[in-house]
Design an enzyme around this catalytic site. Structure first.
Site, mmCIF file in Angstrom:
data_model
loop_
_atom_site.group_PDB
_atom_site.id
_atom_site.type_symbol
_atom_site.label_atom_id
_atom_site.label_comp_id
_atom_site.label_asym_id
_atom_site.label_seq_id
_atom_site.Cartn_x
_atom_site.Cartn_y
_atom_site.Cartn_z
ATOM 1 N N ASN A 76 0.867 -1.186 0.000
ATOM 2 C CA ASN A 76 0.000 0.000 0.000
ATOM 3 C C ASN A 76 0.903 1.235 0.000
ATOM 4 O OD1 ASN A 76 -1.779 2.064 0.563
ATOM 5 N ND2 ASN A 76 -2.285 1.354 2.644
ATOM 6 N N LYS A 79 0.089 4.261 -0.235
ATOM 7 C CA LYS A 79 -0.551 5.438 0.377
ATOM 8 C C LYS A 79 -0.386 6.676 -0.518
ATOM 9 C CE LYS A 79 -0.122 3.218 4.818
ATOM 10 N NZ LYS A 79 0.008 3.304 6.256
ATOM 11 N N HIS A 87 -9.525 0.875 5.117
ATOM 12 C CA HIS A 87 -8.218 1.020 5.768
ATOM 13 C C HIS A 87 -8.376 1.931 6.986
ATOM 14 C CE1 HIS A 87 -4.139 2.367 6.522
ATOM 15 N NE2 HIS A 87 -3.753 1.254 5.921
ATOM 16 N N GLU A 99 -6.752 4.318 8.101
ATOM 17 C CA GLU A 99 -6.596 5.760 7.848
ATOM 18 C C GLU A 99 -7.877 6.338 7.251
ATOM 19 O OE1 GLU A 99 -2.908 5.446 5.681
ATOM 20 O OE2 GLU A 99 -1.930 4.872 7.549
ATOM 21 N N GLU A 148 -5.245 -5.358 10.732
ATOM 22 C CA GLU A 148 -4.210 -4.356 10.981
ATOM 23 C C GLU A 148 -4.493 -3.657 12.303
ATOM 24 O OE1 GLU A 148 -2.229 -2.972 7.099
ATOM 25 O OE2 GLU A 148 -4.064 -1.817 7.306
ATOM 26 N N GLY A 208 2.475 2.077 10.941
ATOM 27 C CA GLY A 208 3.394 3.205 10.795
ATOM 28 C C GLY A 208 4.090 3.595 12.089
ATOM 29 N N SER A 267 3.552 -2.271 10.359
ATOM 30 C CA SER A 267 5.004 -2.269 10.533
ATOM 31 C C SER A 267 5.676 -3.591 10.144
ATOM 32 C CB SER A 267 5.372 -1.879 11.971
ATOM 33 O OG SER A 267 4.897 -0.573 12.263
ATOM 34 N N GLY A 308 4.858 1.292 4.807
ATOM 35 C CA GLY A 308 6.164 1.936 4.669
ATOM 36 C C GLY A 308 7.200 1.094 3.930
HETATM 37 P P1 PGA Z 1 2.866 0.186 7.753
HETATM 38 O O1 PGA Z 1 1.393 0.387 7.136
HETATM 39 O O2 PGA Z 1 3.411 -1.073 7.155
HETATM 40 O O3 PGA Z 1 3.616 1.415 7.345
HETATM 41 O O4 PGA Z 1 2.690 0.066 9.234
HETATM 42 C C1 PGA Z 1 0.518 -0.703 6.969
HETATM 43 C C2 PGA Z 1 -0.776 -0.240 6.367
HETATM 44 O O5 PGA Z 1 -1.202 0.876 6.659
HETATM 45 O O6 PGA Z 1 -1.415 -0.965 5.568
#
Ligand code: PGA
Length: 262
Positions: A13, A15, A99, A101, A171, A177, A217, A239
């Site tokens: 992803n 983002k 998601h 976010e 998640e 993140g 993460s 990330g």
């Molecule tokens: P991250 O994000 O690997 O940066 O923690 C995961 C996600 O938001 O799908």
């Protein structure tokens, strides 16, 4: 020990990152580095602006294209939105839905998640439906309750056939993140719970075929022990998916754990 039949599934992803030239380069590097990694599904999920470019870069490879969101109507006066048929037309096979976010920053609810997941299926896309608890829910011992709620309201009323095309991503919001990953045991507890619930609603066969991803993460160094857990079928990576070596490293680690089970 039962041998798992679900091959690794890893989605990146991106983002709100990368302009076109950067997106094309990253996609090309991933295709190159990942060639020969059969027995796995790899999906790149760039921002809308880069879908066509990344679609071109992965064309002819095993790598699939996904989008980060969709709206539930096919077309109309919905300024700023993008529909399932438009994504399908751009070459997408997958789309993220719900998601954290989107839930936290843009007001998505379990009800909008359900509408979007249904619209994705109608357009011939596989929705990757995201669920997960916030830290206060985990600390308050309400993780499984929250997951049950998200599953019941986000996927309620789906048929067994529909569920065959839905991917679920667990998640934990506190792990996204933050550099703080759920331990393999913490993640497996929730994954096993989700699979049990799918079994109750859709039968054992559907549950044993369902793809349930972990996200939060994930990096090459923690992906192997996570994939060793029997109900973790792959990863939704944020990330670390912006780096070709890191992302392909995660696919390799998942494949290593998968092959060692055989
Ligand atoms: P991250 O994000 O690997 O940066 O923690 C995961 C996600 O938001 O799908």
């Amino acid at each position: 020990m039962a041998v798992r039949t679900r091959a690794p599934f890893v989605a990146g992803n991106w983002k709100m990152h990368l302009k076109l030239a950067e997106a094309a380069e990253l996609a090309r590097k991933i295709v190159e580095a990942g060639s020969g990694l059969q027995a796995s599904t790899v999906v790149l999920i760039p921002p809308f602006t880069a879908l066509a470019t990344v679609g071109g870069a992965v064309a002819g490879s095993e790598v699939r294209l996904g989008a980060q969101d969709l709206y539930w109507e096919d077309q109309g006066a919905f300024t700023g939105e993008v529909s399932g048929p438009m994504l399908e037309d751009t070459g997408c096979s997958y789309v993220l839905v719900g998601h954290s976010e989107r839930r936290q920053l843009f007001g998505e609810t379990d009800e909008t998640v359900a509408r979007k997941a249904r619209a994705a299926l109608k357009a011939g896309l596989s929705p990757i439906v995201c669920v997960g608890e916030v830290l206060a829910e985990r600390d308050g011992g309400r993780t499984l309750e929250r997951i049950d709620d998200q599953l019941a309201r986000g996927l309620g009323g789906f048929s067994r056939e529909d569920m065959g095309r839905v991917v679920i991503a667990y998640e934990p919001v506190w792990a996204i993140g933050t550099g703080r990953t759920a331990s393999p045991g913490q993640a497996e507890e929730v994954h096993a719970h989700i699979r049990r619930r799918l079994g109750e609603s859709y039968g054992n066969e559907a549950a044993s075929c369902a793809i349930i991803l972990y996200g939060g993460s994930v990096k090459p160094a923690n992906s192997y022990p996570l994939f060793q857990e029997k109900d973790i079928d792959g990863f939704l990576v944020g990330g670390a998916s912006l780096d070709a070596d890191g992302f392909v490293g995660i696919v390799r680690e998942a494949l290593r754990a998968y092959r060692e089970e055989k």
